[in-house]
Each structure stands twice: as structure tokens, then as C-alpha cells.
Design an enzyme around this catalytic site. Structure first.
Site, PDB file in Angstrom:
ATOM      1  N   ASN A   5       0.866  -1.187   0.000  1.00 42.17           N
ATOM      2  CA  ASN A   5       0.000   0.000   0.000  1.00 42.17           C
ATOM      3  C   ASN A   5       0.898   1.231   0.000  1.00 42.17           C
ATOM      4  O   ASN A   5       1.508   1.554   1.018  1.00 42.17           O
ATOM      5  CB  ASN A   5      -0.890  -0.047   1.265  1.00 42.17           C
ATOM      6  CG  ASN A   5      -1.713   1.218   1.429  1.00 42.17           C
ATOM      7  OD1 ASN A   5      -1.794   2.054   0.535  1.00 42.17           O
ATOM      8  ND2 ASN A   5      -2.336   1.359   2.602  1.00 42.17           N
ATOM      9  N   LYS A  13       0.113   4.260  -0.247  1.00 38.29           N
ATOM     10  CA  LYS A  13      -0.542   5.443   0.338  1.00 38.29           C
ATOM     11  C   LYS A  13      -0.324   6.650  -0.591  1.00 38.29           C
ATOM     12  O   LYS A  13      -0.290   6.472  -1.809  1.00 38.29           O
ATOM     13  CB  LYS A  13      -0.053   5.669   1.765  1.00 38.29           C
ATOM     14  CG  LYS A  13      -0.217   4.396   2.617  1.00 38.29           C
ATOM     15  CD  LYS A  13      -0.013   4.606   4.078  1.00 38.29           C
ATOM     16  CE  LYS A  13      -0.246   3.293   4.815  1.00 38.29           C
ATOM     17  NZ  LYS A  13      -0.059   3.393   6.258  1.00 38.29           N
ATOM     18  N   GLU A  48      -5.110  -4.817  10.970  1.00 32.17           N
ATOM     19  CA  GLU A  48      -4.066  -3.818  11.146  1.00 32.17           C
ATOM     20  C   GLU A  48      -4.293  -3.074  12.450  1.00 32.17           C
ATOM     21  O   GLU A  48      -5.087  -2.120  12.503  1.00 32.17           O
ATOM     22  CB  GLU A  48      -4.114  -2.803  10.003  1.00 32.17           C
ATOM     23  CG  GLU A  48      -3.929  -3.422   8.637  1.00 32.17           C
ATOM     24  CD  GLU A  48      -3.424  -2.382   7.664  1.00 32.17           C
ATOM     25  OE1 GLU A  48      -2.284  -2.521   7.237  1.00 32.17           O
ATOM     26  OE2 GLU A  48      -4.159  -1.435   7.366  1.00 32.17           O
ATOM     27  N   SER A 107       3.748  -2.019  10.279  1.00 32.64           N
ATOM     28  CA  SER A 107       5.211  -2.073  10.387  1.00 32.64           C
ATOM     29  C   SER A 107       5.802  -3.432  10.014  1.00 32.64           C
ATOM     30  O   SER A 107       6.731  -3.920  10.667  1.00 32.64           O
ATOM     31  CB  SER A 107       5.660  -1.639  11.794  1.00 32.64           C
ATOM     32  OG  SER A 107       5.250  -0.319  12.051  1.00 32.64           O
ATOM     33  N   HIS A 149      -9.476   1.060   5.197  1.00 30.49           N
ATOM     34  CA  HIS A 149      -8.182   1.215   5.871  1.00 30.49           C
ATOM     35  C   HIS A 149      -8.382   2.150   7.067  1.00 30.49           C
ATOM     36  O   HIS A 149      -9.197   3.069   7.013  1.00 30.49           O
ATOM     37  CB  HIS A 149      -7.156   1.793   4.888  1.00 30.49           C
ATOM     38  CG  HIS A 149      -5.773   1.801   5.451  1.00 30.49           C
ATOM     39  ND1 HIS A 149      -5.333   2.774   6.328  1.00 30.49           N
ATOM     40  CD2 HIS A 149      -4.734   0.936   5.306  1.00 30.49           C
ATOM     41  CE1 HIS A 149      -4.079   2.501   6.677  1.00 30.49           C
ATOM     42  NE2 HIS A 149      -3.700   1.391   6.074  1.00 30.49           N
ATOM     43  N   GLU A 186      -6.783   4.572   8.083  1.00 34.04           N
ATOM     44  CA  GLU A 186      -6.636   6.005   7.760  1.00 34.04           C
ATOM     45  C   GLU A 186      -7.910   6.540   7.123  1.00 34.04           C
ATOM     46  O   GLU A 186      -8.278   7.704   7.324  1.00 34.04           O
ATOM     47  CB  GLU A 186      -5.402   6.210   6.864  1.00 34.04           C
ATOM     48  CG  GLU A 186      -4.121   6.062   7.673  1.00 34.04           C
ATOM     49  CD  GLU A 186      -2.916   5.533   6.914  1.00 34.04           C
ATOM     50  OE1 GLU A 186      -2.910   5.591   5.674  1.00 34.04           O
ATOM     51  OE2 GLU A 186      -1.979   5.048   7.589  1.00 34.04           O
ATOM     52  N   GLY A 198       2.797   2.413  10.772  1.00 34.57           N
ATOM     53  CA  GLY A 198       3.728   3.513  10.544  1.00 34.57           C
ATOM     54  C   GLY A 198       4.473   3.945  11.790  1.00 34.57           C
ATOM     55  O   GLY A 198       5.085   5.010  11.820  1.00 34.57           O
TER      56      GLY A 198
HETATM   57  P1  PGA Z   1       3.023   0.428   7.691  1.00 33.13           P
HETATM   58  O1  PGA Z   1       1.531   0.595   7.162  1.00 33.13           O
HETATM   59  O2  PGA Z   1       3.573  -0.836   7.097  1.00 33.13           O
HETATM   60  O3  PGA Z   1       3.750   1.663   7.229  1.00 33.13           O
HETATM   61  O4  PGA Z   1       2.937   0.337   9.197  1.00 33.13           O
HETATM   62  C1  PGA Z   1       0.667  -0.500   7.094  1.00 33.13           C
HETATM   63  C2  PGA Z   1      -0.628  -0.083   6.438  1.00 33.13           C
HETATM   64  O5  PGA Z   1      -1.214   0.929   6.831  1.00 33.13           O
HETATM   65  O6  PGA Z   1      -1.091  -0.733   5.486  1.00 33.13           O
END
Ligand code: PGA
Length: 262
Positions: free
Chosen positions: A13, A15, A175, A221, A103, A105, A181
Site C-alpha cells: 500500500n 498510500k 491492522e 510495520s 483502511h 486512515e 507507521g
Molecule cells: P506500515 O503501514 O507498514 O507503514 O505500518 C501499514 C498499512 O497501513 O497498510
């Protein structure tokens, strides 16, 4: 591979990163790093921003790269007066196979509820694509002992009204929000526990065949160093990778996790 016949799915992803030139470079580097054996063991998808999709699709097609194209979001309607939105049929026309819906976010920053996520999942399916339906708890919810109930509510709300065969074919991504992140990863045991919980929730609402078929990814992560241990868990069937998917070397090492497993 784990002791089941679910083929793992590793998804990148991106983003809101990489313009279309950078996207072309990244997919080309990734294609160079991955080999036939990798694609036999693992399904791979990349989820660039909307503005990159056509460019990445063109490279994938021209070079016959066995990487599936994915999107990060979609609107639930097919067309209409929805300024700034992109429809499922537009994505399907670009050979998009997987669409991330709900997601954290999108849920936290853009107010997406389980009802909206459910409508998006149905719209993605109606257009012939596979949704990757996200769920996960905040740190406060985990500390308060509410992680399992939060995820249970998201699963039944986001998958409401889908039949068992459909649920058995889709992808769920667990997640934990506190691990996205942040460099914090759930321990393989914690991730397994929640993914196992999700599978048993699916079994109780949609039956054993749906539970045996649904692929459950872990996200938060994921890095080359922790992927082999996470992927060794029996109920973890893939990874949804954010930050580490932006770099073709790191992402290809995650895809190659079977090489690093005992
Ligand atoms: P990340 O994000 O690997 O940067 O922690 C995971 C995600 O939001 O899909």
C-alpha cells in the site's frame, strides 16, 4: 506454505507516495527483483495512488509482470455527481484486481463507518474485483481489553449481507492502528491470536468453508526482518505493507520471506 491451501497475498500500500514516474521505476525494479519461484509461492499486489494506476498497468501489461494491480480506496457508486471520487467500474477497466476498503486512515481521517465500508466492499465485488477489508483496534481499545470486540464489530458490520462463498474468497487485513507507521509491530503471537479470532468469527457467521477460504493479512510495520516470523503463524495468510513497500528492495525481500523461514 502454512498447513492449508490458502496462497499468501503480500500487498504493498503506497498510500499518498510516488508520482507516476516514481511508480513506473518502482514497479520495474520490483519486477526485476522477483522471480518465477516467488510468484509461485506468493500472490503479490501493489496499490499505487489513483494517478499512477494507468502508468503501472501499462508496465505490468507490456512486460507481462505477474503482479496484481490494486487500489487504495473507491467510491461505492458506479457513476454520478460525486466530485473527486473514483468508481469501481473505472478501476475494473484499468485491470485492478484488489481494492483496499476501510483502511484505518480512511476510517479515522475521512470518517468511514462500517456501513460505508460494507457498501464499498459490495461495490468492489459487483465490479468483479476483490476487496481487502481492513479492521483493527486503537491502543486505547487494546489497553482497555476491547480489541476483540472492536474487531468483531468491524467484521460483522463491514461484511454484512455477503454470502458464505463470497466471504470465503475475499481478503481481510488485520491492522492494529497502534502498529501502523510507528515501527511498533504486534508480536507474532498477538497477531496470530487476533487473526485466529477473526477466522473463528467468520466461521460462526458464515461457516467452516468461508473461514477456511478467507485470506487474513497482518498489517502494521511489516519489514523484511519480521515478515518470516509473522508469516509462519497459521492464521496469517499475507501482509499489507505500507512504508516498506515504497522501496522495491525492501518489498521484494518481504515477498521472498519463504527463503528466510526455517
Ligand atoms: P506500515 O503501514 O507498514 O507503514 O505500518 C501499514 C498499512 O497501513 O497498510
Amino acid at each position: 506454505m502454512a498447513s492449508n491451501d490458502r496462497k499468501p497475498l503480500i500487498s504493498g500500500n503506497w498510500k499518498m507516495n510516488h508520482n507516476h514516474f516514481e511508480a513506473i521505476q518502482t514497479i520495474q525494479k520490483l519486477a526485476y527483483a522477483l522471480e518465477k519461484d516467488d510468484y509461485e509461492a506468493v500472490d503479490v499486489s501493489v496499490h499505487p495512488p489513483f494517478t499512477d494506476l494507468r502508468s503501472v498497468q501499462t508496465v505490468i501489461q507490456a512486460d507481462d509482470i505477474p503482479i496484481a494491480l490494486g487500489a487504495q480506496n473507491v467510491h461505492q457508486e458506479t457513476s454520478g455527481a460525486f466530485t473527486g471520487e473514483v468508481s469501481p467500474t473505472m478501476l475494473a477497466k484499468l485491470d485492478v484486481s484488489y481494492v483496499i476498503v476501510g483502511h484505518s486512515e480512511r476510517r479515522e481521517l475521512f470518517g468511514e463507518t462500517d456501513e460505508i465500508v460494507n457498501a464499498k466492499a459490495k461495490a468492489v465485488l459487483a465490479a468483479g474485483m476483490t476487496p481487502i477489508v481492513c479492521c483493527g483496534e486503537t491502543l486505547e481499545e487494546r489497553t482497555a481489553g476491547q480489541a476483540e470486540s472492536k474487531v468483531a464489530g468491524q467484521i460483522s458490520g463491514s461484511l454484512a449481507g455477503l454470502d458464505a462463498a463470497t466471504v470465503g474468497d475475499l481478503v481481510v487485513a488485520y491492522e492494529p492502528i497502534w502498529a501502523i507507521g510507528t515501527g511498533e509491530t504486534a508480536t507474532p503471537e498477538d497477531a496470530q491470536q487476533m487473526c485466529g479470532h477473526i477466522r473463528s468469527l467468520i466461521e460462526s457467521e458464515w461457516g467452516a468453508a468461508a473461514a477456511a477460504g478467507v485470506r487474513i493479512q497482518y498489517g502494521g510495520s511489516v519489514k523484511p526482518g519480521n515478515a518470516p516470523e509473522l508469516m509462519a503463524q497459521p492464521d496469517i495468510d499475507g501482509a499489507l505493507v505500507g512504508g516498506a513497500s515504497l522501496d522495491a528492495d525492501d518489498f521484494s525481500r518481504i515477498v521472498k520471506y519463504p527463503l528466510y523461514q526455517a
